[in-house]
Design a protein around this motif. Structure first.
Motif, short mmCIF file in Angstrom:
data_model
loop_
_atom_site.label_atom_id
_atom_site.label_comp_id
_atom_site.label_asym_id
_atom_site.label_seq_id
_atom_site.Cartn_x
_atom_site.Cartn_y
_atom_site.Cartn_z
N UNK A 1 72.18 13.08 12.16
CA UNK A 1 72.52 13.70 10.88
C UNK A 1 74.03 13.80 10.72
N UNK A 2 74.71 14.20 11.77
CA UNK A 2 76.17 14.33 11.70
C UNK A 2 76.86 12.98 11.58
N UNK A 3 76.28 11.95 12.20
CA UNK A 3 76.82 10.60 12.06
C UNK A 3 76.71 10.13 10.62
N UNK A 4 75.59 10.45 9.98
CA UNK A 4 75.39 10.05 8.58
C UNK A 4 76.36 10.79 7.65
N UNK A 5 76.61 12.06 7.93
CA UNK A 5 77.57 12.82 7.13
C UNK A 5 78.96 12.20 7.25
#
Length: 58
Positions: free
Chosen positions: A37-41
């Motif tokens: 999720x943080x990579x996508x953000x």
């Protein structure tokens, strides 16, 4: 529970994102595990055409 949409990840999703693509004038729901999720953000923050409209922890 849906699967994470990150490249070749087989984990269950923890987050649901409503992502707006200004180039295609479209929105879609994307699902990611907590790890990705943080990579996508970060990826969306680098792309001026993408905006994460909302996120929900499942």
């Amino acid at each position: 529970m849906l699967s994470c949409e990150w490249r070749d990840c087989d984990r269950n999703s923890d987050y649901r994102f409503n992502v707006k693509n200004r180039r295609r004038v479209s929105q879609r729901i994307e699902y990611y595990c907590e790890r990705h999720a943080f990579d996508r953000i970060e990826e969306a923050n680098r792309d001026p055409w993408l905006e994460i409209m909302s996120s929900t922890k499942e």
